[in-house]
Design a protein around this motif. Structure first.
Motif, PDB file in Angstrom:
ATOM      1  N   GLU A 147       0.821  -1.203   0.000  1.00  0.00           N
ATOM      2  CA  GLU A 147       0.000   0.000   0.000  1.00  0.00           C
ATOM      3  C   GLU A 147       0.862   1.263   0.000  1.00  0.00           C
ATOM      4  OE1 GLU A 147      -3.864  -1.766   2.456  1.00  0.00           O
ATOM      5  OE2 GLU A 147      -2.627  -0.194   3.321  1.00  0.00           O
ATOM      6  N   ASN A 206      -6.442  13.329   9.431  1.00  0.00           N
ATOM      7  CA  ASN A 206      -6.686  12.989   8.033  1.00  0.00           C
ATOM      8  C   ASN A 206      -5.488  13.118   7.110  1.00  0.00           C
ATOM      9  OD1 ASN A 206      -6.354  15.732   7.706  1.00  0.00           O
ATOM     10  ND2 ASN A 206      -8.294  16.082   6.641  1.00  0.00           N
ATOM     11  N   TYR A 207      -4.357  13.613   7.625  1.00  0.00           N
ATOM     12  CA  TYR A 207      -3.239  13.902   6.733  1.00  0.00           C
ATOM     13  C   TYR A 207      -2.658  12.644   6.109  1.00  0.00           C
ATOM     14  CZ  TYR A 207       0.324  12.111   9.924  1.00  0.00           C
ATOM     15  OH  TYR A 207       1.085  11.293  10.698  1.00  0.00           O
ATOM     16  N   ASP A 208      -2.884  11.504   6.759  1.00  0.00           N
ATOM     17  CA  ASP A 208      -2.258  10.271   6.290  1.00  0.00           C
ATOM     18  C   ASP A 208      -3.193   9.406   5.437  1.00  0.00           C
ATOM     19  OD1 ASP A 208      -2.601   8.313   9.374  1.00  0.00           O
ATOM     20  OD2 ASP A 208      -3.955   9.708   8.363  1.00  0.00           O
ATOM     21  N   SER A 209      -4.367   9.921   5.128  1.00  0.00           N
ATOM     22  CA  SER A 209      -5.330   9.147   4.354  1.00  0.00           C
ATOM     23  C   SER A 209      -5.201   9.436   2.874  1.00  0.00           C
ATOM     24  CB  SER A 209      -6.754   9.467   4.815  1.00  0.00           C
ATOM     25  OG  SER A 209      -7.698   8.850   3.971  1.00  0.00           O
ATOM     26  N   LEU A 210      -5.156   8.385   2.068  1.00  0.00           N
ATOM     27  CA  LEU A 210      -5.093   8.554   0.612  1.00  0.00           C
ATOM     28  C   LEU A 210      -6.293   9.343   0.110  1.00  0.00           C
ATOM     29  CD1 LEU A 210      -4.020   4.955  -0.466  1.00  0.00           C
ATOM     30  CD2 LEU A 210      -2.630   7.018  -0.646  1.00  0.00           C
ATOM     31  N   GLU A 211      -7.436   9.131   0.713  1.00  0.00           N
ATOM     32  CA  GLU A 211      -8.672   9.756   0.236  1.00  0.00           C
ATOM     33  C   GLU A 211      -8.698  11.267   0.465  1.00  0.00           C
ATOM     34  OE1 GLU A 211      -8.991   5.653   0.308  1.00  0.00           O
ATOM     35  OE2 GLU A 211      -8.556   6.935   2.052  1.00  0.00           O
ATOM     36  N   THR A 212      -7.810  11.753   1.307  1.00  0.00           N
ATOM     37  CA  THR A 212      -7.753  13.194   1.559  1.00  0.00           C
ATOM     38  C   THR A 212      -7.231  13.958   0.351  1.00  0.00           C
ATOM     39  OG1 THR A 212      -7.442  12.840   3.936  1.00  0.00           O
ATOM     40  CG2 THR A 212      -6.673  14.952   3.047  1.00  0.00           C
ATOM     41  N   HIS A 269       1.764   4.785   1.516  1.00  0.00           N
ATOM     42  CA  HIS A 269       1.702   5.359   2.852  1.00  0.00           C
ATOM     43  C   HIS A 269       2.265   6.779   2.867  1.00  0.00           C
ATOM     44  CE1 HIS A 269       0.475   1.677   4.888  1.00  0.00           C
ATOM     45  NE2 HIS A 269       1.373   1.025   4.166  1.00  0.00           N
TER      46      HIS A 269
END
Length: 127
Positions: A44, A107-113, A46
């Protein structure tokens, strides 16, 4: 439409340094949160580091804290990632990402952001 272009990847020996750069065109980074992610083939993607649209909030993955530093240049419309004390575990393709969403610790580490991505630059750290 935004276009993100990464550069600066390459082969480096363990303990060495590299500086990645991501130049944005089509949008001003001062109005956006930016981040660097990395991905090893088959695994994935990251987050590595992120910087808020104000530039005042910086976030780092635990694995790179104290070794990597994210910064931005409003004039050049770019965001850089200074990587020091590189380890073979840092070997990956590094991607630049941009979003109009205000990032925070949740939320900074989410791909969807993130809504826009570069094509990536490969970093290889030899043992």
């Amino acid at each position: 439409q935004v276009h993100l272009v990464e550069s600066g990847g390459g082969l480096v020996q363990r303990g060495g340094s590299l500086r990645l750069s991501c130049v944005a065109s089509g949008r001003a980074i001062r109005d956006h949160s930016m981040a660097w992610f990395r991905q090893v083939p088959g695994k994935e993607r990251h987050v590595v580091a992120a910087i808020s649209e104000s530039g005042r909030s910086l976030y780092y993955a635990d694995s790179v804290k104290g070794r990597f530093r994210i910064s931005r240049d409003i004039v050049k419309n770019s965001v850089d990632l200074q990587m020091n004390a590189l380890e073979p575990e840092d070997t990956a393709v590094y991607y630049c990402a941009m979003t109009q969403v205000s990032i925070f610790s949740g939320n900074y580490d989410s791909l969807e952001t993130y809504h826009d991505w570069g094509q990536g630059t490969r970093v290889t750290v030899a043992p």
